[in-house]
Design a protein around this motif. Structure first.
Motif, PDB file in Angstrom:
ATOM      1  N   VAL A 204     -16.486 -13.128 -35.003  1.00  0.00           N
ATOM      2  CA  VAL A 204     -17.557 -14.194 -34.631  1.00  0.00           C
ATOM      3  C   VAL A 204     -17.972 -13.645 -33.197  1.00  0.00           C
ATOM      4  N   THR A 205     -19.152 -13.644 -32.756  1.00  0.00           N
ATOM      5  CA  THR A 205     -19.582 -13.411 -31.493  1.00  0.00           C
ATOM      6  C   THR A 205     -20.224 -14.723 -30.614  1.00  0.00           C
ATOM      7  N   GLY A 206     -19.471 -14.834 -29.569  1.00  0.00           N
ATOM      8  CA  GLY A 206     -20.145 -15.952 -28.962  1.00  0.00           C
ATOM      9  C   GLY A 206     -20.901 -15.262 -27.492  1.00  0.00           C
ATOM     10  N   ARG A 207     -22.014 -15.883 -27.224  1.00  0.00           N
ATOM     11  CA  ARG A 207     -23.019 -15.525 -26.244  1.00  0.00           C
ATOM     12  C   ARG A 207     -22.945 -16.238 -24.847  1.00  0.00           C
ATOM     13  N   GLY A 208     -22.903 -15.407 -23.790  1.00  0.00           N
ATOM     14  CA  GLY A 208     -23.029 -16.042 -22.424  1.00  0.00           C
ATOM     15  C   GLY A 208     -24.030 -15.385 -21.575  1.00  0.00           C
ATOM     16  N   GLU A 209     -24.357 -16.209 -20.435  1.00  0.00           N
ATOM     17  CA  GLU A 209     -25.254 -15.546 -19.599  1.00  0.00           C
ATOM     18  C   GLU A 209     -25.036 -16.031 -18.132  1.00  0.00           C
ATOM     19  N   ALA A 210     -25.154 -14.967 -17.262  1.00  0.00           N
ATOM     20  CA  ALA A 210     -25.107 -15.254 -15.960  1.00  0.00           C
ATOM     21  C   ALA A 210     -26.460 -15.072 -15.220  1.00  0.00           C
ATOM     22  N   ALA A 211     -26.766 -16.037 -14.440  1.00  0.00           N
ATOM     23  CA  ALA A 211     -28.151 -16.025 -13.497  1.00  0.00           C
ATOM     24  C   ALA A 211     -27.633 -16.068 -12.283  1.00  0.00           C
ATOM     25  N   PRO A 212     -27.366 -14.924 -11.811  1.00  0.00           N
ATOM     26  CA  PRO A 212     -26.757 -14.840 -10.419  1.00  0.00           C
ATOM     27  C   PRO A 212     -27.760 -15.426  -9.236  1.00  0.00           C
ATOM     28  N   ILE A 213     -27.104 -15.998  -8.228  1.00  0.00           N
ATOM     29  CA  ILE A 213     -27.514 -16.479  -7.250  1.00  0.00           C
ATOM     30  C   ILE A 213     -27.513 -15.823  -5.956  1.00  0.00           C
TER      31      ILE A 213
ATOM     32  N   SER B 151     -26.985 -26.408 -35.063  1.00  0.00           N
ATOM     33  CA  SER B 151     -25.934 -25.264 -35.672  1.00  0.00           C
ATOM     34  C   SER B 151     -24.760 -25.002 -34.739  1.00  0.00           C
ATOM     35  N   PRO B 152     -23.702 -24.406 -35.564  1.00  0.00           N
ATOM     36  CA  PRO B 152     -22.366 -24.363 -34.694  1.00  0.00           C
ATOM     37  C   PRO B 152     -22.386 -23.447 -33.357  1.00  0.00           C
ATOM     38  N   GLY B 153     -21.583 -24.152 -32.277  1.00  0.00           N
ATOM     39  CA  GLY B 153     -21.744 -23.362 -30.937  1.00  0.00           C
ATOM     40  C   GLY B 153     -22.740 -23.687 -30.241  1.00  0.00           C
ATOM     41  N   LEU B 154     -23.487 -22.542 -29.463  1.00  0.00           N
ATOM     42  CA  LEU B 154     -24.783 -22.743 -28.724  1.00  0.00           C
ATOM     43  C   LEU B 154     -25.997 -23.241 -29.751  1.00  0.00           C
ATOM     44  N   GLY B 155     -25.654 -22.957 -30.930  1.00  0.00           N
ATOM     45  CA  GLY B 155     -27.063 -22.950 -31.913  1.00  0.00           C
ATOM     46  C   GLY B 155     -28.036 -22.004 -31.613  1.00  0.00           C
ATOM     47  N   LEU B 156     -27.608 -20.687 -31.282  1.00  0.00           N
ATOM     48  CA  LEU B 156     -28.597 -19.827 -30.680  1.00  0.00           C
ATOM     49  C   LEU B 156     -29.099 -19.005 -32.364  1.00  0.00           C
ATOM     50  N   ARG B 157     -30.513 -18.578 -32.192  1.00  0.00           N
ATOM     51  CA  ARG B 157     -30.898 -17.386 -33.142  1.00  0.00           C
ATOM     52  C   ARG B 157     -31.638 -16.593 -32.308  1.00  0.00           C
ATOM     53  N   PRO B 158     -31.760 -15.443 -32.890  1.00  0.00           N
ATOM     54  CA  PRO B 158     -32.863 -14.463 -32.086  1.00  0.00           C
ATOM     55  C   PRO B 158     -34.365 -14.989 -32.331  1.00  0.00           C
ATOM     56  N   ALA B 159     -34.831 -14.762 -30.945  1.00  0.00           N
ATOM     57  CA  ALA B 159     -36.393 -15.146 -30.838  1.00  0.00           C
ATOM     58  C   ALA B 159     -37.129 -14.370 -31.804  1.00  0.00           C
TER      59      ALA B 159
ATOM     60  N   SER C  70     -32.361 -17.442 -19.821  1.00  0.00           N
ATOM     61  CA  SER C  70     -32.946 -17.415 -21.095  1.00  0.00           C
ATOM     62  C   SER C  70     -32.263 -18.695 -21.969  1.00  0.00           C
ATOM     63  N   SER C  71     -32.470 -18.557 -23.025  1.00  0.00           N
ATOM     64  CA  SER C  71     -31.895 -19.870 -23.851  1.00  0.00           C
ATOM     65  C   SER C  71     -30.547 -19.850 -24.032  1.00  0.00           C
ATOM     66  N   ILE C  72     -29.693 -18.685 -23.904  1.00  0.00           N
ATOM     67  CA  ILE C  72     -28.378 -18.835 -23.720  1.00  0.00           C
ATOM     68  C   ILE C  72     -27.851 -19.686 -22.716  1.00  0.00           C
TER      69      ILE C  72
ATOM     70  N   LEU D 126     -39.940 -20.756 -18.422  1.00  0.00           N
ATOM     71  CA  LEU D 126     -40.792 -20.248 -17.327  1.00  0.00           C
ATOM     72  C   LEU D 126     -40.953 -18.669 -17.570  1.00  0.00           C
ATOM     73  N   ILE D 127     -40.041 -18.175 -18.650  1.00  0.00           N
ATOM     74  CA  ILE D 127     -39.911 -16.517 -18.924  1.00  0.00           C
ATOM     75  C   ILE D 127     -40.833 -16.314 -20.091  1.00  0.00           C
ATOM     76  N   ALA D 128     -41.210 -15.198 -20.060  1.00  0.00           N
ATOM     77  CA  ALA D 128     -41.980 -14.721 -21.273  1.00  0.00           C
ATOM     78  C   ALA D 128     -41.435 -13.838 -22.360  1.00  0.00           C
ATOM     79  N   ASN D 129     -39.926 -13.499 -22.330  1.00  0.00           N
ATOM     80  CA  ASN D 129     -39.487 -12.609 -23.133  1.00  0.00           C
ATOM     81  C   ASN D 129     -38.096 -13.072 -23.493  1.00  0.00           C
ATOM     82  N   ASP D 130     -38.101 -14.453 -23.862  1.00  0.00           N
ATOM     83  CA  ASP D 130     -36.594 -15.154 -23.934  1.00  0.00           C
ATOM     84  C   ASP D 130     -36.041 -14.288 -25.300  1.00  0.00           C
ATOM     85  N   PRO D 131     -34.952 -13.874 -25.397  1.00  0.00           N
ATOM     86  CA  PRO D 131     -34.509 -13.062 -26.534  1.00  0.00           C
ATOM     87  C   PRO D 131     -34.011 -14.009 -27.570  1.00  0.00           C
ATOM     88  N   TYR D 132     -33.960 -15.393 -27.334  1.00  0.00           N
ATOM     89  CA  TYR D 132     -33.097 -16.051 -28.101  1.00  0.00           C
ATOM     90  C   TYR D 132     -33.932 -17.535 -28.205  1.00  0.00           C
TER      91      TYR D 132
END
Ligand code: MG
Length: 364
Positions: free
Chosen positions: A64-73, A356-364, A311-313, A335-341
């Protein structure tokens, strides 16, 4: 990309060096800098930009793959590169640990290195996505929440010319509440431009833009007459006593954003602020944000979940906690034009949590 091609690409990519070193059966943590393109140039008192570089991470274990994101400040000396360095350095330690002990793992990560909270959030989000998927439950259910309690999210309008502000306000017709960025000399013109298009409720974010307490009182009392529900971070974060002075002279709530990063910040803010804006990227993830919501509530403060350009992550991760809070400002993915999810959606401003389970992401 199929698995074979992916492994070949991973073996060639220095960013995925960890994946190349471990066999497919072993857990792995991969990271990749992703450039998110903005629909409009985004301007606040702090910066102006046309794109954002975030770090996306994937934690894979037990199929199983879990996805995460850092939006650095930038304000906290973070960048996609510093986040990548932190995640890469942590990867060999993480893959040896039991992901079911996610709270212990995150406790270790917080003590292992200081700072780089966006990178910590990326690891936390990926682990929680993994846990939710393994359990077969969406994260809001894992936290015992009701998805129909998810609040309306505001749509944010950055600082711009009156003409573009009017255009952006018209484009946000579907959102019942708007968040307007102010904090410059143009505040009155900005609000008047919005008000020339709509009468809907507004929330205002000054991003520490008012340095003088009398100016802050004058502006907030004027904003109240313009139908503004509350003001976020009117004065610089260190000016806590001045903010307390301002709060005693205005009627609408004042929320802390830049003054409120971590759980330990909240008790000293009570009295100077009516509520706090909690962001996964400021505090270091879902578990820490959950803790902050509970602390703020226990002090009788209003709670808000906010975001960076994500992104949606990242936005979906925050959205799964949103049934707990009074206000949401979770529009970073819009606000973004190329969200991958695709994850959390917005219908007439209301956050619709994926089921759906976890974050519930699917590819865009
Ligand atoms: Mg803010």
């Amino acid at each position: 990309m199929n698995r074979r091609k992916w492994m070949l690409a991973a073996a060639q990519a220095p960013l995925a060096a960890c994946a190349a070193r471990t066999s497919p059966a072993q857990p792995r943590l991969e990271s990749e800098v992703v450039r998110l393109k903005l629909r409009h140039t985004w301007t606040t008192v702090m910066s102006s930009s046309q794109h954002r570089d975030n770090l996306h991470v994937r934690y894979t274990a037990d199929g199983v793959t879990g996805r995460g994101e850092a939006a650095p400040i930038v304000r906290y000396q973070e960048s996609a590169e510093t986040a990548r360095q932190m995640v890469e350095a942590f990867a060999p330690l993480l893959v040896q640990r039991d992901p079911w002990q996610f709270a212990k793992v995150m406790d270790f990560l917080f003590r292992w290195r200081s700072g780089q909270y966006a990178a910590k959030a990326a690891v936390d989000i990926a682990l929680m996505d993994w846990v939710g998927q393994k359990l077969g439950v969406p994260l809001y259910r894992y936290f015992g929440l009701d998805r129909t309690d998810a609040p309306v999210t505001t749509f944010s309008i950055g600082i711009d010319t009156p003409e573009i502000t009017r255009q952006k306000t018209r484009e946000a017709a579907d959102f019942p509440v708007l968040k307007i960025k102010v904090g410059l000399d143009t505040d009155e013109a900005t609000i008047e431009a919005v008000r020339s298009v709509t009468r809907k409720p507004l929330r205002v974010d000054a991003n520490e833009g008012w340095k003088d307490k009398e100016e802050a009182v004058r502006k907030i009392n004027w904003l109240e007459k313009q139908g503004v529900e509350f003001v976020e971070q009117p004065m610089p974060a260190p000016m806590l006593e001045e903010t307390r002075w301002v709060r005693s002279r205005v009627h609408i709530p004042i929320l802390a954003d830049e003054a409120c990063l971590h759980p330990a910040d909240i008790p000293r803010l009570a009295g100077a602020f009516d509520g706090v804006n909690i962001k996964l990227m400021k505090c270091g993830g879902i578990l820490e944000a959950f803790r902050m919501i509970q602390i703020a509530k226990s002090l009788g403060m209003k709670t808000m979940l906010g975001c960076m350009i994500e992104s949606s992550i990242g936005i979906s991760a925050a959205a799964h906690l949103s049934p707990l809070v009074d206000y949401a400002d979770l529009d970073g993915n819009l606000l973004i034009a190329n969200d991958p999810y695709v994850g959390v959606k917005v219908e007439k401003g209301r956050l619709i949590l994926p089921d759906s389970p976890g974050l519930g992401l699917r590819p865009a």
